[in-house]
Design a protein around this motif. Structure first.
Motif, PDB file in Angstrom:
ATOM      1  N   GLN A   1      52.146 -50.817  21.856  1.00 45.63           N
ATOM      2  CA  GLN A   1      51.785 -52.226  21.739  1.00 45.63           C
ATOM      3  C   GLN A   1      50.292 -52.393  21.953  1.00 45.63           C
ATOM      4  N   LYS A   2      49.647 -52.977  20.977  1.00 43.55           N
ATOM      5  CA  LYS A   2      48.229 -53.298  21.087  1.00 43.55           C
ATOM      6  C   LYS A   2      48.082 -54.766  21.471  1.00 43.55           C
ATOM      7  N   PRO A   3      46.927 -55.142  22.053  1.00 45.20           N
ATOM      8  CA  PRO A   3      46.754 -56.537  22.501  1.00 45.20           C
ATOM      9  C   PRO A   3      46.985 -57.529  21.381  1.00 45.20           C
ATOM     10  N   GLY A   4      47.807 -58.546  21.661  1.00 47.67           N
ATOM     11  CA  GLY A   4      48.067 -59.601  20.692  1.00 47.67           C
ATOM     12  C   GLY A   4      48.993 -59.207  19.566  1.00 47.67           C
ATOM     13  N   GLN A   5      49.595 -58.024  19.673  1.00 52.52           N
ATOM     14  CA  GLN A   5      50.504 -57.562  18.621  1.00 52.52           C
ATOM     15  C   GLN A   5      51.902 -57.291  19.180  1.00 52.52           C
ATOM     16  N   ALA A   6      52.860 -57.266  18.281  1.00 51.76           N
ATOM     17  CA  ALA A   6      54.218 -56.892  18.656  1.00 51.76           C
ATOM     18  C   ALA A   6      54.304 -55.383  18.876  1.00 51.76           C
ATOM     19  N   PRO A   7      55.285 -54.931  19.631  1.00 47.92           N
ATOM     20  CA  PRO A   7      55.498 -53.489  19.762  1.00 47.92           C
ATOM     21  C   PRO A   7      55.810 -52.862  18.405  1.00 47.92           C
TER      22      PRO A   7
ATOM     23  N   ALA B   1      63.839 -58.964  17.056  1.00 49.09           N
ATOM     24  CA  ALA B   1      63.700 -57.569  16.652  1.00 49.09           C
ATOM     25  C   ALA B   1      64.975 -57.121  15.951  1.00 49.09           C
ATOM     26  N   ARG B   2      64.790 -56.205  15.024  1.00 50.43           N
ATOM     27  CA  ARG B   2      65.909 -55.676  14.254  1.00 50.43           C
ATOM     28  C   ARG B   2      66.337 -54.342  14.845  1.00 50.43           C
ATOM     29  N   ALA B   3      67.638 -54.188  15.051  1.00 48.50           N
ATOM     30  CA  ALA B   3      68.149 -52.896  15.496  1.00 48.50           C
ATOM     31  C   ALA B   3      68.217 -51.964  14.299  1.00 48.50           C
ATOM     32  N   ALA B   4      67.718 -50.764  14.459  1.00 46.73           N
ATOM     33  CA  ALA B   4      67.715 -49.801  13.364  1.00 46.73           C
ATOM     34  C   ALA B   4      69.134 -49.437  12.952  1.00 46.73           C
ATOM     35  N   LEU B   5      69.269 -49.012  11.698  1.00 48.41           N
ATOM     36  CA  LEU B   5      70.544 -48.546  11.165  1.00 48.41           C
ATOM     37  C   LEU B   5      70.429 -47.083  10.787  1.00 48.41           C
TER      38      LEU B   5
ATOM     39  N   SER C   1      74.361 -43.988   7.635  1.00 46.45           N
ATOM     40  CA  SER C   1      75.776 -44.335   7.467  1.00 46.45           C
ATOM     41  C   SER C   1      76.068 -45.782   7.834  1.00 46.45           C
ATOM     42  N   GLY C   2      75.022 -46.519   8.249  1.00 46.15           N
ATOM     43  CA  GLY C   2      75.204 -47.940   8.544  1.00 46.15           C
ATOM     44  C   GLY C   2      75.536 -48.260   9.980  1.00 46.15           C
ATOM     45  N   SER C   3      75.392 -47.297  10.875  1.00 46.00           N
ATOM     46  CA  SER C   3      75.683 -47.523  12.289  1.00 46.00           C
ATOM     47  C   SER C   3      74.466 -48.120  12.984  1.00 46.00           C
ATOM     48  N   SER C   4      74.683 -49.192  13.745  1.00 46.86           N
ATOM     49  CA  SER C   4      73.576 -49.857  14.438  1.00 46.86           C
ATOM     50  C   SER C   4      73.099 -48.998  15.609  1.00 46.86           C
ATOM     51  N   GLN C   5      71.806 -48.929  15.761  1.00 45.94           N
ATOM     52  CA  GLN C   5      71.201 -48.097  16.792  1.00 45.94           C
ATOM     53  C   GLN C   5      70.635 -48.926  17.941  1.00 45.94           C
ATOM     54  N   TYR C   6      70.248 -48.230  18.990  1.00 48.91           N
ATOM     55  CA  TYR C   6      69.763 -48.891  20.202  1.00 48.91           C
ATOM     56  C   TYR C   6      68.301 -49.266  20.121  1.00 48.91           C
ATOM     57  N   TYR C   7      67.581 -48.678  19.184  1.00 50.57           N
ATOM     58  CA  TYR C   7      66.154 -48.924  19.135  1.00 50.57           C
ATOM     59  C   TYR C   7      65.827 -49.925  18.019  1.00 50.57           C
ATOM     60  N   PHE C   8      64.610 -50.486  18.118  1.00 42.51           N
ATOM     61  CA  PHE C   8      64.236 -51.619  17.284  1.00 42.51           C
ATOM     62  C   PHE C   8      63.134 -51.196  16.318  1.00 42.51           C
ATOM     63  N   ASP C   9      63.431 -51.271  15.027  1.00 38.69           N
ATOM     64  CA  ASP C   9      62.478 -50.746  14.053  1.00 38.69           C
ATOM     65  C   ASP C   9      61.626 -51.816  13.384  1.00 38.69           C
ATOM     66  N   CYS C  10      61.845 -53.068  13.710  1.00 41.26           N
ATOM     67  CA  CYS C  10      61.043 -54.138  13.135  1.00 41.26           C
ATOM     68  C   CYS C  10      61.002 -55.280  14.124  1.00 41.26           C
TER      69      CYS C  10
END
Lengths: 107, 123
Positions: free
Chosen positions: A38-44, B96-100, B103-112
């Motif tokens: 994460q940079k300042p002012g940005q999303a992770p 935030a979007r959970a990664a897939l 095979s379409g399984s939702s993951q614990y980490y956030f890719d967006c």
């Protein structure tokens, strides 16, 4: 709830140096650990998932390792854009939790 | 792929707000979505999650009974209804979007992640 402890809190380094960041879990999370920048002012931004897999578009100088309770994020040679705060995150058991962050600052 | 939050603002303790997150560039109903918040100068805290269909919802203990997550897949929009707000809810709220997996399984980490919307609870 699993607690993630990151160390050090602040890392002062020069461009070109190697950065080693630590994340320790209060109980095993297997390999279910991710790293974000994460940079300042940005999303992770997602860097690493499943402890050692680089996310899409992440440069090879970023690498992750570890399993169980001890994890490491390594930046092999710091570039100017890498100075930021880094967070680890798990979701092995219970709710997702984040570590408190490590700030990588310019020395 | 874009997430755009809105709805933040200044609210008095005990008040309510509804946050929105407009998604574009991906098949919204295929993805589990999350709300994550960051108090000023602090770290990240997971707040809530919802499955792609909206049939499963999950909350952090700190907001359970006060916040409600929902989604309208026809509008590609995620919501967070926040009631009984407290000073400690003051934060930048990210969707935030959970990664897939493939095979379409939702993951614990956030890719967006979106850019966040600021909620300030103060009298």
């Amino acid at each position: 709830e699993i607690v993630l402890t990151q160390s050090p809190a602040t890392l002062s380094l020069s461009p070109g140096e190697r950065a080693t960041l630590s994340c320790r879990a209060s109980q095993s999370v297997s390999s279910s650990l991710a790293w974000y920048q994460q940079k300042p002012g940005q999303a992770p931004r997602l860097l690493i998932y499943d402890a050692s897999n680089r996310a899409t578009g992440i440069p090879a100088r970023f690498s992750g390792s570890g399993s169980g309770t001890d994890f490491t994020l390594t930046i092999s040679s710091l570039e100017s854009e890498d100075f930021a705060v880094y967070y680890c995150q798990q979701r092995s058991n219970g709710p997702p939790t984040f570590g408190g962050g490590t700030k990588v600052e310019i020395k | 792929v874009q997430l755009l939050e809105s709805g933040g603002g200044l609210v008095q303790p005990g008040g309510s707000l509804r946050l929105s997150c407009a998604a574009s560039g991906f098949t919204f109903n295929s993805y589990s979505m999350r709300w994550v918040r960051q108090a000023p100068g602090k770290g990240l805290e997971w707040v809530s999650a919802i499955t792609g269909s909206g049939g499963g919802t999950y909350y952090a203990d700190s907001v359970k009974g006060r916040f409600t997550i929902s989604r309208d897949n026809s509008k590609n929009t995620l919501y967070l209804q926040m009631n009984s707000l407290r000073a400690e809810d003051t934060a930048l709220y990210y969707c935030a979007r959970a990664a897939l997996t493939a095979s379409g399984s939702s993951q614990y980490y956030f890719d967006c992640w979106g850019q966040g919307t600021l909620v300030t609870v103060s009298s």
